[in-house]
Design a protein around this motif. Structure first.
Motif, PDB file in Angstrom:
ATOM      1  N   SER A 292       0.850  -1.187   0.000  1.00  0.00           N
ATOM      2  CA  SER A 292       0.000   0.000   0.000  1.00  0.00           C
ATOM      3  C   SER A 292       0.887   1.239   0.000  1.00  0.00           C
ATOM      4  CB  SER A 292      -0.927   0.013   1.217  1.00  0.00           C
ATOM      5  OG  SER A 292      -0.173   0.129   2.400  1.00  0.00           O
ATOM      6  N   LEU A 293       0.276   2.405  -0.234  1.00  0.00           N
ATOM      7  CA  LEU A 293       1.068   3.630  -0.289  1.00  0.00           C
ATOM      8  C   LEU A 293       1.440   4.130   1.100  1.00  0.00           C
ATOM      9  CD1 LEU A 293      -0.800   5.536  -3.148  1.00  0.00           C
ATOM     10  CD2 LEU A 293       1.411   4.396  -3.269  1.00  0.00           C
ATOM     11  N   GLN A 294       0.490   4.144   2.013  1.00  0.00           N
ATOM     12  CA  GLN A 294       0.741   4.667   3.349  1.00  0.00           C
ATOM     13  C   GLN A 294       0.287   3.724   4.452  1.00  0.00           C
ATOM     14  OE1 GLN A 294       2.455   7.365   3.843  1.00  0.00           O
ATOM     15  NE2 GLN A 294       2.508   8.105   1.741  1.00  0.00           N
ATOM     16  N   LEU A 295      -0.859   3.098   4.265  1.00  0.00           N
ATOM     17  CA  LEU A 295      -1.462   2.314   5.337  1.00  0.00           C
ATOM     18  C   LEU A 295      -0.711   1.012   5.609  1.00  0.00           C
ATOM     19  CD1 LEU A 295      -5.210   2.677   4.298  1.00  0.00           C
ATOM     20  CD2 LEU A 295      -3.999   3.990   6.049  1.00  0.00           C
ATOM     21  N   ARG A 296      -0.857   0.521   6.835  1.00  0.00           N
ATOM     22  CA  ARG A 296      -0.382  -0.814   7.202  1.00  0.00           C
ATOM     23  C   ARG A 296      -1.613  -1.711   7.260  1.00  0.00           C
ATOM     24  NH1 ARG A 296       2.740   2.713  10.427  1.00  0.00           N
ATOM     25  NH2 ARG A 296       1.152   2.624  12.065  1.00  0.00           N
ATOM     26  N   VAL A 297      -1.783  -2.509   6.225  1.00  0.00           N
ATOM     27  CA  VAL A 297      -3.016  -3.271   6.047  1.00  0.00           C
ATOM     28  C   VAL A 297      -2.789  -4.733   6.411  1.00  0.00           C
ATOM     29  CG1 VAL A 297      -4.834  -3.914   4.419  1.00  0.00           C
ATOM     30  CG2 VAL A 297      -3.661  -1.712   4.169  1.00  0.00           C
ATOM     31  N   SER A 298      -3.707  -5.293   7.176  1.00  0.00           N
ATOM     32  CA  SER A 298      -3.703  -6.729   7.464  1.00  0.00           C
ATOM     33  C   SER A 298      -5.098  -7.275   7.193  1.00  0.00           C
ATOM     34  CB  SER A 298      -3.293  -7.006   8.907  1.00  0.00           C
ATOM     35  OG  SER A 298      -4.156  -6.355   9.814  1.00  0.00           O
ATOM     36  N   VAL A 299      -5.170  -8.565   6.879  1.00  0.00           N
ATOM     37  CA  VAL A 299      -6.449  -9.169   6.515  1.00  0.00           C
ATOM     38  C   VAL A 299      -7.111  -9.789   7.736  1.00  0.00           C
ATOM     39  CG1 VAL A 299      -5.928  -9.580   4.097  1.00  0.00           C
ATOM     40  CG2 VAL A 299      -5.234 -11.258   5.792  1.00  0.00           C
ATOM     41  N   ASN A 300      -8.419  -9.666   7.801  1.00  0.00           N
ATOM     42  CA  ASN A 300      -9.185 -10.247   8.897  1.00  0.00           C
ATOM     43  C   ASN A 300      -9.244 -11.769   8.781  1.00  0.00           C
ATOM     44  OD1 ASN A 300     -10.902  -9.972  11.242  1.00  0.00           O
ATOM     45  ND2 ASN A 300     -12.633 -10.492   9.915  1.00  0.00           N
ATOM     46  N   ASP A 301      -9.316 -12.252   7.532  1.00  0.00           N
ATOM     47  CA  ASP A 301      -9.335 -13.692   7.266  1.00  0.00           C
ATOM     48  C   ASP A 301      -8.037 -14.071   6.554  1.00  0.00           C
ATOM     49  OD1 ASP A 301     -12.004 -13.926   8.245  1.00  0.00           O
ATOM     50  OD2 ASP A 301     -12.705 -13.066   6.359  1.00  0.00           O
ATOM     51  N   PRO A 302      -7.053 -14.629   7.260  1.00  0.00           N
ATOM     52  CA  PRO A 302      -5.749 -14.939   6.648  1.00  0.00           C
ATOM     53  C   PRO A 302      -5.874 -15.929   5.494  1.00  0.00           C
ATOM     54  CG  PRO A 302      -5.651 -15.103   9.049  1.00  0.00           C
ATOM     55  CD  PRO A 302      -7.097 -14.993   8.683  1.00  0.00           C
ATOM     56  N   ILE A 303      -4.899 -15.862   4.587  1.00  0.00           N
ATOM     57  CA  ILE A 303      -4.811 -16.833   3.498  1.00  0.00           C
ATOM     58  C   ILE A 303      -4.483 -18.202   4.108  1.00  0.00           C
ATOM     59  CG2 ILE A 303      -3.605 -17.441   1.366  1.00  0.00           C
ATOM     60  CD1 ILE A 303      -5.269 -14.903   1.154  1.00  0.00           C
ATOM     61  N   THR A 304      -5.127 -19.237   3.612  1.00  0.00           N
ATOM     62  CA  THR A 304      -4.879 -20.591   4.124  1.00  0.00           C
ATOM     63  C   THR A 304      -4.484 -21.528   2.991  1.00  0.00           C
ATOM     64  OG1 THR A 304      -7.213 -21.218   3.906  1.00  0.00           O
ATOM     65  CG2 THR A 304      -6.510 -20.301   6.021  1.00  0.00           C
ATOM     66  N   ILE A 305      -3.624 -22.486   3.319  1.00  0.00           N
ATOM     67  CA  ILE A 305      -3.226 -23.552   2.395  1.00  0.00           C
ATOM     68  C   ILE A 305      -3.360 -24.872   3.140  1.00  0.00           C
ATOM     69  CG2 ILE A 305      -1.320 -24.565   1.083  1.00  0.00           C
ATOM     70  CD1 ILE A 305      -0.234 -21.759   0.637  1.00  0.00           C
ATOM     71  N   SER A 306      -4.226 -25.735   2.662  1.00  0.00           N
ATOM     72  CA  SER A 306      -4.513 -27.019   3.321  1.00  0.00           C
ATOM     73  C   SER A 306      -4.937 -26.822   4.770  1.00  0.00           C
ATOM     74  CB  SER A 306      -3.286 -27.944   3.255  1.00  0.00           C
ATOM     75  OG  SER A 306      -2.976 -28.267   1.932  1.00  0.00           O
ATOM     76  N   GLY A 307      -5.655 -25.760   5.042  1.00  0.00           N
ATOM     77  CA  GLY A 307      -6.127 -25.483   6.393  1.00  0.00           C
ATOM     78  C   GLY A 307      -5.137 -24.766   7.279  1.00  0.00           C
ATOM     79  N   ASP A 308      -3.888 -24.609   6.826  1.00  0.00           N
ATOM     80  CA  ASP A 308      -2.861 -23.905   7.598  1.00  0.00           C
ATOM     81  C   ASP A 308      -2.814 -22.440   7.194  1.00  0.00           C
ATOM     82  OD1 ASP A 308      -2.045 -26.237   8.938  1.00  0.00           O
ATOM     83  OD2 ASP A 308      -0.764 -26.793   7.238  1.00  0.00           O
ATOM     84  N   GLN A 309      -2.749 -21.556   8.184  1.00  0.00           N
ATOM     85  CA  GLN A 309      -2.703 -20.125   7.906  1.00  0.00           C
ATOM     86  C   GLN A 309      -1.328 -19.718   7.372  1.00  0.00           C
ATOM     87  OE1 GLN A 309      -3.911 -17.682  11.189  1.00  0.00           O
ATOM     88  NE2 GLN A 309      -5.987 -18.525  11.254  1.00  0.00           N
ATOM     89  N   VAL A 310      -1.350 -18.838   6.390  1.00  0.00           N
ATOM     90  CA  VAL A 310      -0.116 -18.277   5.832  1.00  0.00           C
ATOM     91  C   VAL A 310       0.222 -16.994   6.583  1.00  0.00           C
ATOM     92  CG1 VAL A 310       0.964 -17.288   3.778  1.00  0.00           C
ATOM     93  CG2 VAL A 310      -0.542 -19.278   3.568  1.00  0.00           C
TER      94      VAL A 310
END
Length: 403
Positions: free
Chosen positions: A211-229
């Protein structure tokens, strides 16, 4: 016998090259293409995406395949070769080349028992890179994919319409992305990994949001085979530390830190009274390549503070060679070398001109269009490249140097 096998392998590789599918996302094992090209493509695409008014940010997923080369199966490769209409006799030759191989470990005059290998690309072979390119040619889980050998990076734009801010505090934002194209790409990568008997490691895979300025995080993390990335603010891609704001201060610090081992070697040589000409040669061959590695991808984005750090580091190195000379300018003259920032700028210009002048280069479409027009009062405007950045990031891209 060894040389005969290499000659035979060259003929097989030459015949096989006619059937290699065009993979515009693969930057490894390609003539006149290097990590510089892959990094410039990735970073410029992100800067261009962030320059759009409709963009909230850009997601990137750095995939990690565990022991990717060692797990390449000959039978899976054979299926892909047949799909590409490779002649049956050539497929049989390749299968014979890959199968019934044995390996052992030798150390201190002792050897372990030999074991037969059932998977993997033989290291140091002529056809190994070609076979790997064919094996991963159908790995394209996202419309934006960068592949360099077994390093695969996916990225896509987050539009303002697709986000919902769940929480905010200062410059920090927690958002929900729907639909999440990177999660869909991760699912496709996992599907490819499973069908090709590879191991996609969620624990070492990294997720970033630019992003340009903000520090963005996701509420629902990316998952692979049920494991959070894990979501990271920085990640290393092909030896360059990339941060979420494209400022590369962390990379500059890492490059300086990495070069300290070579600088210690410079000190050791001076203590052994090696002459100054040899010390300068050592500095140019051991230290400068570490500091300037892949600089066309990141140098134009760094701040004046980072540029000063780099210059001070070179000044310190030249102090080791010329301890009795106080002036940095004089030390540069004695060493017959340029300021480090000038060296990097010239490398960036040379790389940008190479891409501009080669219409067949895969990055040529990133070069801004050239325009020539008649201005007001019938005064002709000089030819120039029409890059019209809206944001600071795009105005600092490599191709801004062409103006």
């Amino acid at each position: 016998m060894y040389h005969l096998s290499k000659v035979t392998e060259k003929f097989i590789n030459r015949s096989l090259s006619e059937y290699i599918p065009t993979d515009i996302n693969q930057y490894a094992y390609t003539k006149n293409i290097s990590t510089n090209d892959a990094l410039v493509k990735f970073i410029t695409d992100i800067a261009m995406a962030l320059d759009q008014k409709s963009t909230y940010g850009v997601q990137a997923l750095y995939l990690d395949f565990s022991k990717a080369f060692d797990l390449m199966r000959a039978d899976t490769l054979a299926t892909k070769l047949k799909y590409l209409n490779v002649p049956a006799h050539l497929v049989r030759l390749i299968l014979s080349f890959l199968s019934s191989r044995s390996q052992c470990v030798k150390f201190a005059g002792h050897s372990s028992p030999s074991l037969h290998t059932k998977t993997g690309v033989p290291q140091g072979t002529i056809s190994g890179p070609t076979l790997w390119k064919i094996f991963v040619s159908d790995l394209n889980p996202s419309k934006n994919t960068i592949k360099y050998a077994d390093d695969t990076t996916l990225y896509d734009t987050i539009t303002k319409q697709n986000i919902n801010v769940v929480e905010k505090s200062g410059w920090d934002r927690v958002v929900s992305i729907e639909p999440n194209s990177i999660q869909e790409a991760a699912n496709k990568a996992l599907e490819w990994s499973t069908s090709n008997k590879q191991r996609l490691n969620a624990m070492k895979t990294q997720h970033m949001i630019f992003s340009l300025q903000l520090r963005v995080s996701v509420n629902d993390p990316i998952t692979i085979s049920g494991d959070q990335v894990k979501q990271s603010a920085t990640a290393k891609l092909l030896g360059v530390t990339v941060d979420s704001h494209l400022k590369f201060a962390d990379h500059v610090d890492m490059a300086i830190q990495k070069s300290r081992g070579a600088v210690h070697g410079l000190l050791t040589l001076r203590r052994h009274r090696v002459n100054q000409a040899m010390l300068i040669m050592y500095y140019q061959t051991k230290v400068i390549p570490i500091l300037t590695y892949a600089c066309p991808a990141w140098y134009t984005y760094i701040t004046e503070e980072s540029k000063t750090k780099l210059e001070r580091h070179q000044s310190m190195c030249l102090c080791i060679v010329y301890p009795n000379v106080e002036s940095y300018t004089t030390r540069l003259q004695l060493a017959s070398i340029d300021r480090l920032n000038s060296v990097m700028l010239n490398l960036c210009l040379r790389f940008a001109h190479k891409i501009r002048d080669d219409s067949c280069h895969p990055l040529h479409p990133l070069v801004p269009p050239k325009q020539s027009s008649v201005g007001r009062h019938s005064k002709r405007i000089a030819d120039r490249y029409a890059l019209k950045p809206r944001t600071d990031r795009l105005s600092k891209s490599l191709f801004s140097l062409l103006h």
